[in-house]
Every structure is written in C-alpha cells, then in structure tokens.
Design a protein around this motif. Structure first.
Motif, mmCIF file in Angstrom:
data_model
loop_
_atom_site.group_PDB
_atom_site.id
_atom_site.type_symbol
_atom_site.label_atom_id
_atom_site.label_comp_id
_atom_site.label_asym_id
_atom_site.label_seq_id
_atom_site.Cartn_x
_atom_site.Cartn_y
_atom_site.Cartn_z
ATOM 1 N N VAL A 109 0.853 -1.179 0.000
ATOM 2 C CA VAL A 109 0.000 0.000 0.000
ATOM 3 C C VAL A 109 0.894 1.236 0.000
ATOM 4 C CG1 VAL A 109 -1.740 1.297 1.308
ATOM 5 C CG2 VAL A 109 -1.804 -1.194 1.295
ATOM 6 N N PHE A 110 0.609 2.201 -0.869
ATOM 7 C CA PHE A 110 1.337 3.468 -0.867
ATOM 8 C C PHE A 110 0.657 4.431 0.094
ATOM 9 C CE2 PHE A 110 3.168 1.877 -4.718
ATOM 10 C CZ PHE A 110 4.387 2.521 -4.812
ATOM 11 N N HIS A 111 1.447 5.089 0.931
ATOM 12 C CA HIS A 111 0.936 6.098 1.851
ATOM 13 C C HIS A 111 1.220 7.474 1.262
ATOM 14 C CE1 HIS A 111 1.356 2.584 4.474
ATOM 15 N NE2 HIS A 111 0.348 3.109 5.130
ATOM 16 N N VAL A 112 0.192 8.297 1.150
ATOM 17 C CA VAL A 112 0.337 9.640 0.586
ATOM 18 C C VAL A 112 1.190 10.481 1.525
ATOM 19 C CG1 VAL A 112 -0.896 11.718 -0.124
ATOM 20 C CG2 VAL A 112 -1.861 9.472 -0.610
ATOM 21 N N GLY A 113 2.207 11.152 0.954
ATOM 22 C CA GLY A 113 3.090 12.009 1.733
ATOM 23 C C GLY A 113 4.248 11.280 2.384
ATOM 24 N N VAL A 114 4.389 9.985 2.135
ATOM 25 C CA VAL A 114 5.458 9.182 2.740
ATOM 26 C C VAL A 114 6.397 8.716 1.634
ATOM 27 C CG1 VAL A 114 5.974 7.059 4.017
ATOM 28 C CG2 VAL A 114 3.964 8.423 4.614
ATOM 29 N N SER A 115 7.699 8.772 1.887
ATOM 30 C CA SER A 115 8.695 8.285 0.928
ATOM 31 C C SER A 115 8.677 6.763 0.919
ATOM 32 C CB SER A 115 10.086 8.786 1.306
ATOM 33 O OG SER A 115 10.114 10.187 1.277
ATOM 34 N N GLU A 116 8.439 6.194 -0.249
ATOM 35 C CA GLU A 116 8.359 4.740 -0.396
ATOM 36 C C GLU A 116 9.532 4.244 -1.228
ATOM 37 O OE1 GLU A 116 6.199 3.238 1.324
ATOM 38 O OE2 GLU A 116 4.287 4.294 1.325
ATOM 39 N N ALA A 142 16.231 1.571 -15.875
ATOM 40 C CA ALA A 142 14.802 1.310 -15.728
ATOM 41 C C ALA A 142 14.171 2.549 -15.103
ATOM 42 C CB ALA A 142 14.554 0.089 -14.850
ATOM 43 N N THR A 143 13.004 2.923 -15.589
ATOM 44 C CA THR A 143 12.269 4.062 -15.055
ATOM 45 C C THR A 143 11.105 3.541 -14.229
ATOM 46 O OG1 THR A 143 12.854 5.382 -16.983
ATOM 47 C CG2 THR A 143 11.007 6.166 -15.653
ATOM 48 N N ILE A 144 10.972 4.079 -13.016
ATOM 49 C CA ILE A 144 9.919 3.668 -12.100
ATOM 50 C C ILE A 144 9.004 4.868 -11.900
ATOM 51 C CG2 ILE A 144 9.407 2.743 -9.812
ATOM 52 C CD1 ILE A 144 12.418 1.811 -9.811
ATOM 53 N N SER A 145 7.704 4.674 -12.097
ATOM 54 C CA SER A 145 6.750 5.781 -12.002
ATOM 55 C C SER A 145 5.519 5.360 -11.221
ATOM 56 C CB SER A 145 6.304 6.228 -13.390
ATOM 57 O OG SER A 145 7.396 6.549 -14.193
ATOM 58 N N VAL A 146 4.921 6.338 -10.547
ATOM 59 C CA VAL A 146 3.612 6.164 -9.931
ATOM 60 C C VAL A 146 2.671 7.057 -10.712
ATOM 61 C CG1 VAL A 146 2.232 6.415 -7.844
ATOM 62 C CG2 VAL A 146 4.608 5.688 -7.671
ATOM 63 N N LYS A 147 1.650 6.433 -11.341
ATOM 64 C CA LYS A 147 0.751 7.160 -12.240
ATOM 65 C C LYS A 147 -0.696 7.056 -11.776
ATOM 66 C CE LYS A 147 3.589 6.790 -16.349
ATOM 67 N NZ LYS A 147 3.592 6.447 -17.765
ATOM 68 N N SER A 148 -1.500 7.951 -12.298
ATOM 69 C CA SER A 148 -2.919 7.998 -11.935
ATOM 70 C C SER A 148 -3.642 6.736 -12.390
ATOM 71 C CB SER A 148 -3.576 9.235 -12.538
ATOM 72 O OG SER A 148 -3.469 9.221 -13.945
ATOM 73 N N THR A 164 15.020 3.256 -5.787
ATOM 74 C CA THR A 164 14.738 4.682 -5.774
ATOM 75 C C THR A 164 13.616 4.927 -4.780
ATOM 76 O OG1 THR A 164 14.305 6.624 -7.151
ATOM 77 C CG2 THR A 164 13.059 4.645 -7.661
ATOM 78 N N VAL A 165 13.492 6.167 -4.349
ATOM 79 C CA VAL A 165 12.451 6.543 -3.398
ATOM 80 C C VAL A 165 11.445 7.425 -4.121
ATOM 81 C CG1 VAL A 165 11.976 7.767 -1.252
ATOM 82 C CG2 VAL A 165 14.048 6.382 -1.457
ATOM 83 N N LEU A 166 10.175 7.057 -4.036
ATOM 84 C CA LEU A 166 9.100 7.823 -4.662
ATOM 85 C C LEU A 166 8.117 8.286 -3.602
ATOM 86 C CD1 LEU A 166 8.305 5.582 -7.763
ATOM 87 C CD2 LEU A 166 9.928 7.457 -7.587
ATOM 88 N N THR A 167 7.586 9.494 -3.796
ATOM 89 C CA THR A 167 6.626 10.065 -2.849
ATOM 90 C C THR A 167 5.432 10.622 -3.607
ATOM 91 O OG1 THR A 167 8.456 10.690 -1.400
ATOM 92 C CG2 THR A 167 6.333 11.724 -0.971
ATOM 93 N N ILE A 168 4.250 10.267 -3.173
ATOM 94 C CA ILE A 168 3.018 10.837 -3.721
ATOM 95 C C ILE A 168 2.604 11.962 -2.789
ATOM 96 C CG2 ILE A 168 0.623 10.411 -4.349
ATOM 97 C CD1 ILE A 168 1.364 7.414 -4.516
ATOM 98 N N GLN A 169 2.566 13.184 -3.289
ATOM 99 C CA GLN A 169 2.167 14.329 -2.476
ATOM 100 C C GLN A 169 0.646 14.488 -2.530
ATOM 101 O OE1 GLN A 169 4.214 15.787 -0.515
ATOM 102 N NE2 GLN A 169 6.075 14.866 -1.337
ATOM 103 N N ALA A 170 0.047 14.856 -1.401
ATOM 104 C CA ALA A 170 -1.412 14.990 -1.321
ATOM 105 C C ALA A 170 -1.930 16.047 -2.281
ATOM 106 C CB ALA A 170 -1.824 15.324 0.103
#
Length: 159
Positions: free
Chosen positions: A36-43, A58-64, A89-95
C-alpha cells in the motif's frame, strides 16, 4: 511424406517454445514495492534483474488510476554488474498532486519500464498517515531486566 513434414513442424514448434522458455528463465526481474502506498510518505522501490550481462536503465513511475495520464512521482535506476543488477529509488506521492474527488482509499499504477521488460500494477493508496512515538525509561537494558515502554500515537496533522 505428410508425416515427415508434420514431424519436422512439430519438432520446430517444440524447439521454438523451448527457446522462448529458456530465454524467460535466463532473464528474470523482481520488483519490491510496498503493498500500500501512503500519501506524503517516501516509499522505497527496488528492482532486481537476473540473467543480464550489460548495464541498462529502468524508469519507475507512480501514475494515476485508471487513465495513467498523470505521473505523481518517478525515478530512474541503473542496473549493472557493479551493483549486481539491483538498485532502488524513493518515490513520494504528495497529497496536493491528487485530485479532490478521490476517496480516502484509492488506487495508483506502479510502472517499471526498461528496454528488457515493462510491468504495471495497480496499488492502493491511503491518505491517513500517523506516527507512533515509543519511549523507554532507560536507554539500555540488560537481559532479564524489567523496563517500562511508553507508546503514543500521533496523527500526521498533530506532528
């Protein structure tokens, strides 16, 4: 004559199938990501490739979800013999990136793309993040020594 031709094509078909399966066994990849991805948390997202000899990106993306039109976060990793074809890599979804209409429990796509493979998977996201503060009465304990542990829960808005 017909049976000889059928035998030839049967052997060729088996050989082609084996060739494809051998290739799949030799080049495998593993993507490690949170369930589960947590919004605002570095994953942390880790990619491993097995069976390769040359370095590649390799490109890693979080998309809609469901349209994949908006990229919330992305990063690139290099997989090479030097890092044993493993990198993260570390990805973050901002609210503020997410649309107003999304519920408190929605989904995003996690996508990993390279010249050798491409994988996209639907992942749930959670907006409600909290913090846990754990405090003990001593910095160091010896075996069999009793101690006290204090645990406090803080919502993200209060920290």
């Amino acid at each position: 004559m017909l049976s000889q031709a059928m035998g030839f094509w049967g052997i060729l078909l088996v050989w082609v199938c084996l060739e494809e399966s051998w290739g799949q066994e030799q080049t495998r990849f593993i993507i490690s990501a949170p369930v589960v991805f947590h919004v605002g948390v570095s994953e942390n997202i880790t990619v491993q490739a097995h069976g390769h000899t040359d370095a590649f990106d390799a490109t890693i993306s979080v998309k809609s979800y469901p349209d994949e039109n908006v990229c919330y976060s992305s990063g690139s990793v290099n997989l090479s013999p030097e890092n044993k074809f493993q990198n993260s890599t570390v990805l973050t979804i901002q609210a503020q990136q997410l649309s107003e209409g999304q519920s408190s429990f929605s989904f995003v796509y996690l996508e990993v793309v390279s010249k050798y493979f491409s994988k996209s998977e639907k992942k749930p996201i959670i907006y409600d993040n909290g913090s846990l503060f754990i405090h003990t009465d001593k910095p160091v304990y010896t075996p069999q020594q009793p101690g006290r542990v204090f645990v406090s829960s803080f919502r993200r808005e209060l920290t």
